[in-house]
Every structure is written in C-alpha cells, then in structure tokens.
Design a protein around this motif. Structure first.
Motif, PDB file in Angstrom:
ATOM      1  N   HIS A   4       0.825  -1.207   0.000  1.00  0.00           N
ATOM      2  CA  HIS A   4       0.000   0.000   0.000  1.00  0.00           C
ATOM      3  C   HIS A   4       0.861   1.259   0.000  1.00  0.00           C
ATOM      4  N   HIS A   5       1.936   1.245   0.775  1.00  0.00           N
ATOM      5  CA  HIS A   5       2.810   2.419   0.835  1.00  0.00           C
ATOM      6  C   HIS A   5       3.450   2.696  -0.527  1.00  0.00           C
ATOM      7  N   GLU A   6       3.827   1.640  -1.238  1.00  0.00           N
ATOM      8  CA  GLU A   6       4.433   1.832  -2.553  1.00  0.00           C
ATOM      9  C   GLU A   6       3.407   2.328  -3.568  1.00  0.00           C
ATOM     10  N   LEU A   8       1.201   4.395  -3.040  1.00  0.00           N
ATOM     11  CA  LEU A   8       1.032   5.830  -2.799  1.00  0.00           C
ATOM     12  C   LEU A   8       1.998   6.683  -3.617  1.00  0.00           C
ATOM     13  N   ASN A   9       3.058   6.067  -4.135  1.00  0.00           N
ATOM     14  CA  ASN A   9       3.995   6.831  -4.957  1.00  0.00           C
ATOM     15  C   ASN A   9       3.391   7.237  -6.297  1.00  0.00           C
ATOM     16  N   ARG A  10       2.362   6.516  -6.737  1.00  0.00           N
ATOM     17  CA  ARG A  10       1.766   6.804  -8.042  1.00  0.00           C
ATOM     18  C   ARG A  10       0.267   7.075  -7.990  1.00  0.00           C
ATOM     19  N   SER A  12      -3.496   7.937  -5.467  1.00  0.00           N
ATOM     20  CA  SER A  12      -4.176   8.214  -4.212  1.00  0.00           C
ATOM     21  C   SER A  12      -4.816   6.908  -3.761  1.00  0.00           C
ATOM     22  N   THR A 218       6.613  -6.571  -3.998  1.00  0.00           N
ATOM     23  CA  THR A 218       7.233  -5.849  -5.112  1.00  0.00           C
ATOM     24  C   THR A 218       6.677  -6.306  -6.444  1.00  0.00           C
ATOM     25  N   GLN A 222       4.241  -4.233  -9.070  1.00  0.00           N
ATOM     26  CA  GLN A 222       4.595  -4.019 -10.471  1.00  0.00           C
ATOM     27  C   GLN A 222       3.443  -4.426 -11.389  1.00  0.00           C
ATOM     28  N   GLN A 225       0.360  -1.968 -10.699  1.00  0.00           N
ATOM     29  CA  GLN A 225       0.664  -0.613 -11.151  1.00  0.00           C
ATOM     30  C   GLN A 225       0.683  -0.529 -12.669  1.00  0.00           C
TER      31      GLN A 225
END
Length: 233
Positions: A4-6, A8-10, A12, A218, A222, A225
């Motif tokens: 979930h934290h990752e 957030l990089n791309r 909301s 990870t 990928q 995303q």
C-alpha cells in the motif's frame, strides 16, 4: 503494508479495514455480502468518490467483484487478487475456519499452509507465529475470522452462488492476479473469474500462495501498477 505504501507513490489510495478487522468496529447490521457492499457504497459516497479503480485481495476481492457488478459505472478498472466469492462445482475453496484455531493451542502450520506458499514461509511465520499471542492480538484475529464467518460460513465457504452469473455486468478492464501455489482458493476460481469477466486477463505468480500482497509485494505492485497506469479514467 509495504504494498500500500508503494502504491502511494503513483496513486491516491484508500485502504479501508473491513468491519471488525484491524481494530475497526464490528457492525451488527451485517449479515450477508450485500450488507458489506452497501457499507462500502456508503463509505465511497461519504468520501465523494464517484469513479475509481478498485483493488481487492482475498475476501476483499470478493467484495470488489460484488461492487463492480452492482455499480459498474463507478469502477474504472478492477483488480482481483486471489479473490474468493465464486462457486466452482467440484473445486471448493478450502475450509479456512477449520484452521482458525491453532493445533495444540500454539501451532499454525495448517493456517499458514492455506495462506502462503509454504507453512514455513518467513512472512507467514512472522504474521502467524507458533505461540500464544497477547490477548489484544488474539481478539483482533478472532473478530477478523468472525467477519469472514458472518458472510462466508456456508459450505463450501466464502462464495455467492449468484456472483458468477453476474460478472458479465462489469465490462471494464480487469486484472485477475493469482498465486500459483494458492492452497486456499484453487486456480480454477482464477480461471472462472478471468473467463467470465468480459475484459479480464489472468496473471500467475510462481512460488506464491494465497497472500500475494504479503509474500511478493514488489512483484504484486509491479503487476497492479502497470495494469492501472494503462487504463484511462
């Protein structure tokens, strides 16, 4: 979780806890899966989320699928990760409730086998160690299973017999992401989702069990995303 934290990089991200899970309050007005769907509709309305991509894992995947077939106009893209929810004749979801209590009061080998690729997977041993936990953690785990029991304790467990026939209602893009070593929700359920949703494709992760997001955050990130970034709002 790191997944979930990752994200957030791309994106909301809204990652709600199901009622009774992760220290959220239980709700005595939830009896069936439809009640859960309306619970989340009310949440999305309160947050003024009219259209969104919807990602769900396990029971969360079941809820996401039920949302998508009822409100297809609101779901831009759908991701189902090891989703429960379907009735597949001859290939039942495993009995999660049988393993909810540890063997001899301390051993969670059976539960870890269902949820992870191997009973001794490090993340599985971290999340479900073979020991007595403090009372607060035991109570949180109990309410988590009680939520699953409320909506899914009808052999062969965690399904809505009508859902598969309704999947055609969601015509948006779908990603069905599954651990190839999922011992809880058989691969036949992934194939059923992928072949019934009109615009779905199936991706398998080798060496991964039911808990895809925990075991391979990870790789899961990928795949999810890449899929979501390829969709148009």
């Amino acid at each position: 979780m790191p997944f979930h934290h990752e994200l957030l990089n791309r994106f909301s991200v809204v990652a709600p806890a199901h009622p009774g899970c992760a220290q959220s309050d239980e709700r005595d007005d939830i009896d069936i899966i439809d009640d859960v769907v309306f619970h989340y509709v009310e949440l999305f309305d309160a947050l003024e989320l009219e259209r969104f991509s919807l990602v769900g894992s396990g029971v969360g995947g079941w809820i996401a699928a039920e949302m998508a077939v009822r409100y297809p106009e609101r779901v831009i893209a759908l991701v189902l990760i090891g989703a429960t929810g379907l009735y597949v004749p001859g290939v039942p979801i495993s009995d999660l409730f049988w393993y909810a209590q540890p063997d001899d009061g301390v051993a969670y080998n059976g539960l870890r086998h269902l949820l992870f690729a191997h009973a001794d997977t490090p993340i599985g041993c971290e999340l479900f160690p073979d020991s007595r936990e403090d009372l607060d953690l035991e109570l949180r785990r109990f309410t988590m299973f009680r939520f699953a029991n409320t909506i899914g304790f009808k052999p062969p467990y965690l399904y809505n017999r009508k859902l598969r026939g309704r999947l055609r209602r969601y015509r948006g893009p779908s990603l069905v992401l599954w651990g190839a070593e999922d011992h809880l929700v058989p691969l036949a359920h992934a194939e059923a989702y992928a072949t019934t949703l009109p615009r779905a494709h199936l991706e398998l992760l080798d060496g991964v069990g039911h808990s895809v997001v925990a075991e391979q955050p990870t790789e899961a990130l990928q795949r999810v995303q890449t899929f979501l970034l390829g969709q148009k709002p």
